[in-house]
Design a protein around this motif. Structure first.
Motif, short mmCIF file in Angstrom:
data_model
loop_
_atom_site.label_atom_id
_atom_site.label_comp_id
_atom_site.label_asym_id
_atom_site.label_seq_id
_atom_site.Cartn_x
_atom_site.Cartn_y
_atom_site.Cartn_z
N ILE A 316 0.88 -1.19 0.00
CA ILE A 316 0.00 0.00 0.00
C ILE A 316 0.90 1.22 0.00
CG2 ILE A 316 -1.73 1.32 1.26
CD1 ILE A 316 -2.93 -1.27 2.22
N VAL A 317 0.76 2.04 -1.03
CA VAL A 317 1.67 3.18 -1.17
C VAL A 317 1.09 4.42 -0.49
CG1 VAL A 317 2.92 4.61 -2.82
CG2 VAL A 317 2.47 2.22 -3.36
N THR A 318 -0.15 4.71 -0.74
CA THR A 318 -0.77 5.89 -0.13
C THR A 318 -2.29 5.82 -0.26
OG1 THR A 318 -0.87 8.31 -0.13
CG2 THR A 318 -0.68 7.27 -2.26
N SER A 319 -2.98 6.54 0.60
CA SER A 319 -4.42 6.69 0.40
C SER A 319 -4.72 8.17 0.16
CB SER A 319 -5.19 6.18 1.62
OG SER A 319 -4.82 6.94 2.74
N ARG A 320 -3.68 8.90 -0.21
CA ARG A 320 -3.86 10.35 -0.40
C ARG A 320 -3.24 10.84 -1.71
NH1 ARG A 320 -3.26 14.04 4.74
NH2 ARG A 320 -4.43 12.84 6.24
N LEU A 321 -3.43 10.07 -2.74
CA LEU A 321 -2.88 10.47 -4.03
C LEU A 321 -3.67 11.65 -4.60
CD1 LEU A 321 -0.83 9.65 -6.29
CD2 LEU A 321 -2.71 8.41 -7.33
N GLU A 322 -2.95 12.69 -4.97
CA GLU A 322 -3.60 13.88 -5.56
C GLU A 322 -2.78 14.34 -6.75
OE1 GLU A 322 -5.25 17.02 -2.62
OE2 GLU A 322 -3.58 16.04 -1.61
N LEU A 358 3.91 10.38 -2.29
CA LEU A 358 3.21 9.14 -1.93
C LEU A 358 3.60 8.73 -0.52
CD1 LEU A 358 3.71 7.14 -5.24
CD2 LEU A 358 1.90 8.67 -4.60
N ARG A 359 3.17 9.47 0.45
CA ARG A 359 3.52 9.11 1.82
C ARG A 359 2.31 8.48 2.48
NH1 ARG A 359 5.64 14.98 3.52
NH2 ARG A 359 5.84 15.64 1.38
N GLU A 360 2.60 7.56 3.38
CA GLU A 360 1.47 6.97 4.10
C GLU A 360 1.20 7.81 5.34
OE1 GLU A 360 -1.69 5.32 4.63
OE2 GLU A 360 -0.62 5.04 2.77
N PHE A 361 0.56 8.97 5.12
CA PHE A 361 0.27 9.88 6.23
C PHE A 361 -0.56 9.19 7.31
CE2 PHE A 361 0.72 12.66 2.60
CZ PHE A 361 1.44 13.73 3.11
N ASP A 362 -1.49 8.33 6.85
CA ASP A 362 -2.47 7.75 7.78
C ASP A 362 -1.82 7.09 8.98
OD1 ASP A 362 -4.86 6.84 5.31
OD2 ASP A 362 -3.01 7.91 5.06
N THR A 363 -0.69 6.43 8.76
CA THR A 363 -0.05 5.74 9.86
C THR A 363 0.91 6.68 10.58
OG1 THR A 363 1.65 5.00 8.37
CG2 THR A 363 -0.16 3.47 8.76
N GLY A 364 1.03 7.88 10.08
CA GLY A 364 1.93 8.84 10.70
C GLY A 364 3.39 8.52 10.41
N LEU A 392 -2.79 2.21 -4.46
CA LEU A 392 -2.86 3.63 -4.13
C LEU A 392 -4.32 4.07 -4.08
CD1 LEU A 392 -0.54 3.23 -6.63
CD2 LEU A 392 0.08 5.44 -5.76
N GLY A 393 -4.59 5.02 -3.20
CA GLY A 393 -5.95 5.56 -3.13
C GLY A 393 -5.86 7.07 -3.19
N GLY A 394 -6.94 7.70 -3.58
CA GLY A 394 -6.94 9.16 -3.60
C GLY A 394 -7.86 9.69 -4.66
N GLU A 395 -7.57 10.87 -5.12
CA GLU A 395 -8.43 11.50 -6.12
C GLU A 395 -7.59 12.49 -6.92
OE1 GLU A 395 -12.83 11.71 -5.05
OE2 GLU A 395 -12.21 13.81 -5.11
N THR A 396 -7.42 12.20 -8.21
CA THR A 396 -6.66 13.14 -9.05
C THR A 396 -7.64 14.15 -9.65
OG1 THR A 396 -6.88 11.68 -10.95
CG2 THR A 396 -4.89 11.41 -9.60
N THR A 397 -7.09 15.08 -10.43
CA THR A 397 -7.97 16.09 -11.04
C THR A 397 -7.67 16.22 -12.53
OG1 THR A 397 -6.33 17.68 -10.29
CG2 THR A 397 -8.36 17.59 -9.04
N VAL A 398 -8.65 16.73 -13.26
CA VAL A 398 -8.47 16.96 -14.70
C VAL A 398 -8.98 18.36 -15.01
CG1 VAL A 398 -9.21 16.28 -17.02
CG2 VAL A 398 -8.83 14.53 -15.29
N LYS A 399 -8.16 19.13 -15.72
CA LYS A 399 -8.68 20.40 -16.25
C LYS A 399 -9.21 20.06 -17.63
CE LYS A 399 -5.79 23.85 -14.02
NZ LYS A 399 -4.43 23.35 -13.85
N VAL A 400 -10.52 20.05 -17.76
CA VAL A 400 -11.11 19.62 -19.04
C VAL A 400 -11.01 20.76 -20.04
CG1 VAL A 400 -13.15 18.66 -20.14
CG2 VAL A 400 -12.69 18.12 -17.76
N ILE A 401 -10.26 20.51 -21.13
CA ILE A 401 -10.17 21.55 -22.17
C ILE A 401 -10.78 21.06 -23.49
CG2 ILE A 401 -8.29 23.05 -21.36
CD1 ILE A 401 -6.36 21.20 -22.87
N GLY A 402 -10.84 19.75 -23.67
CA GLY A 402 -11.43 19.19 -24.88
C GLY A 402 -12.94 19.08 -24.74
N ASN A 403 -13.58 18.53 -25.77
CA ASN A 403 -15.04 18.37 -25.65
C ASN A 403 -15.45 16.90 -25.69
OD1 ASN A 403 -14.63 17.84 -28.28
ND2 ASN A 403 -15.69 19.64 -29.09
N GLY A 404 -14.52 16.03 -25.30
CA GLY A 404 -14.81 14.60 -25.30
C GLY A 404 -15.47 14.15 -24.01
#
Ligand SMILES: Nc1ncnc2c1ncn2[C@@H]1O[C@H](COP(=O)(O)OP(=O)(O)OP(=O)(O)O)[C@@H](O)[C@H]1O
Ligand SMILES: O=C(O)[C@H](O)CO
Length: 517
Positions: A316-322, A358-364, A392-404
């Motif tokens: 388990i690498v991280t649960s806070r991937l951003e 990718l730090r495992e913050f949860d376990t400190g 890995l767990g978390g939530e990435t982001t997308v800046k949507v510029i296309g129309n797909g």
């Protein structure tokens, strides 16, 4: 209560025609099936009704939240349940079952389109279409507020909370209207404010958020059961912390508004006035208990159990991937290729992991100690010739510029596939990225699963992945290459603890020549 666990729908591989079927391709096929099973195990470990059932027990009149104190129901005059969020209906149904004979009322505010319940005891209110507070959600909030206000000192209040709770419990501080508050939140959201920042403003503008629900309740005992959809489970952020003591500074919400909107005079006067108010003194919170009953870490842990059963060494690498989905996809592909190489590139892997935060913050665990453990486990697994499964767990982001059409998970996966194609790793590598809610962006797929051959196969079909990525049209990329076989399809899962990303790396170096891949 009976629960139906989430299932996967996918086209079996035998219907697909691959060129060059060989050992390497077989390894990838197996990895893909395993990745789907591991993901599913993660999702099924955070099904809301199951979580309530496993964390809340009742024996005679003793109620136990597993791992904490026992509460005797006999000490309360009556027991009320309120809930708000996308996943609270099944949670409420379980609670009603558990509280048989002791429940007074149960009111929930859930999204429009939520199913019916076979239990008449649950008073269902539907609203907040597309996660936007509306009159229906306001009326639900009103009913919940009335019930909470009517609780006596000797009553027990149980609060069920899950993601989407902020929009489903709108109670702006007068004279702010629902419409005015919605406008401010939308403007902040469009300007890129994070959920932490948005909910800081929501706490300030609301009567019930930021501990406000406790403030209006006389009950000495309040128990909140929370399914977390926020990285790191900050209690004051999930649904804007209605049962968490507010520790905000008077300036906090103003700072967010200044940062993203700047000119306060563009805001309704009512909002400006409330933003400038002091944070009032709150009541004693000692009788309030907030329990996280499900989160991304739980899903990753269960996924890692199944990965081990399938003979992978899980890490388990991280649960806070951003971060930006495309960039993260590329970096994860580089990381996987380095890890899959015969030599362990300690420095390069260390650098990448730090760069990805990718730090495992949860376990400190501190990053140096974590890196040491990670590399030691990696070396051990390599020595024992075990295949690896990074989780890995978390939530990435997308800046949507296309129309797909697409979503952050499909985009992360395709970007990783392009990088794998470029790097031509010798180990078989499969990457799955999918949302635990089963919906990735505005389309009906949870995400996608890709491998180190996918892009080669797309190019052979004269399909250009880069064009699809540039148009944010990853959904249609997967539809065109192998008719959507690479999609991860579950339908709405009824839960949401962010996303899961799995990276499967075979210990065997490819038998194929480099030019083959
Ligand atoms: N065509 C697209 N390609 C890639 N990403 C997209 C596309 N369209 C929308 N998105 C992304 O999808 C995100 C919305 O997805 P989703 O509905 O899963 O949101 P969410 O914030 O995860 O909602 P929830 O809190 O319900 O899980 C947006 O942040 C946007 O960046
Ligand atoms: O409702 C909300 O505020 C978000 O889903 C975060 O919990």
């Amino acid at each position: 209560m009976r629960t139906s666990l989430v299932k996967l729908y996918h086209r079996p591989l035998k219907f697909l025609k691959f060129r060059n079927m060989g050992t390497y391709r077989n390894t990838l096929n197996l990895q893909e099936e395993d990745a789907r099973k591991i993901f599913l195990a993660g999702v099924n470990s955070v099904i809301p009704s199951e979580l309530v059932r496993s964390k809340v027990r009742r024996r005679d009149n003793i109620l136990t939240i597993v791992g904490t104190e026992n509460v005797s129901l006999d000490q309360f005059t009556s027991v009320n349940v309120v809930g708000f969020g996308k996943a609270v209906l099944p949670m409420a149904e379980e609670m009603i079952d558990i509280l048989q004979g002791r429940l007074n009322r149960c009111i929930v505010s859930v999204p429009e389109g939520t199913r019916e319940s076979s239990l008449p005891a649950v008073e269902i209110n539907r609203g907040a279409k597309d996660n936007i507070p509306d009159e229906n959600a306001a009326s639900a909030a009103n009913k919940i507020v009335q019930l909470v206000e009517s609780c006596k000192e000797t009553d027990l209040l149980i609060v069920l909370i899950s993601g989407g709770g902020s929009a489903l419990l709108p109670a702006p501080k007068p004279p702010i209207t629902i419409e005015e508050k919605g406008r401010v939140i939308k403007a902040l959201s469009r300007s890129g404010a994070t959920i932490n920042e948005l909910n800081t403003v929501r706490r300030k503008l609301s009567l019930v958020k930021g501990g406000g629900l406790v403030q209006i309740c006389k009950s000495k005992k309040i128990i909140s059961l929370i399914l977390s959809d926020v990285l790191g489970d900050p209690l004051n952020v999930i649904a804007s912390g209605p049962t968490v003591q507010n520790t905000d500074d008077a300036q906090d919400a103003l700072n967010v508004v200044n940062k993203y909107i700047g000119d306060l005079s563009s805001l309704p006067e009512s909002v400006q006035n409330v933003l400038h108010e002091d944070v009032g003194v709150q009541r004693d919170f000692s009788g309030v208990q907030n329990f996280i009953i499900g989160n991304n870490t739980i899903a990753l842990q269960q996924a890692s159990v199944v990965a081990r059963e399938l003979k992978y060494e899980p890490l388990i690498v991280t649960s806070r991937l951003e971060g930006e989905a495309r960039l993260i996809g590329e970096k994860l592909a580089v990381l996987a290729s380095l890890i899959g190489d015969e030599t362990i590139h300690r420095d390069k892997i260390g650098f990448l992991i730090k760069e990805l935060h990718l730090r495992e913050f949860d376990t400190g665990t501190c990053i140096r100690k974590y890196m040491q453990e990670f590399l030691n486990n990696l070396i051990d697994a390599r020595r024992q010739r075990r295949d690896l499964c990074l989780l890995l767990g978390g939530e990435t982001t997308v800046k949507v510029i296309g129309n797909g059409i697409g979503g952050r998970n499909q985009e992360l996966a395709l970007s990783a596939a392009c990088q794998l194609h470029h790097l031509k790793p010798k180990s078989g590598i499969t990457i799955l990225s999918a949302g635990t809610d089963g919906i990735d962006g505005p389309c009906d797929m949870a995400g996608a699963v890709v491998n180190s051959l996918l892009v080669q196969e797309a190019i052979a079909q004269t399909i250009s992945p880069a064009d699809f990525l540039d148009n944010n049209d990853t959904y249609n990329f997967y539809k065109q290459v192998f008719s959507g076989h690479n999609h991860v399809h579950t339908g709405h899962t009824g839960t949401n603890v962010c996303d899961i990303i799995l990276i499967l790396i075979s210990h065997k170096v490819s038998h194929c020549t480099k030019s083959r891949i």
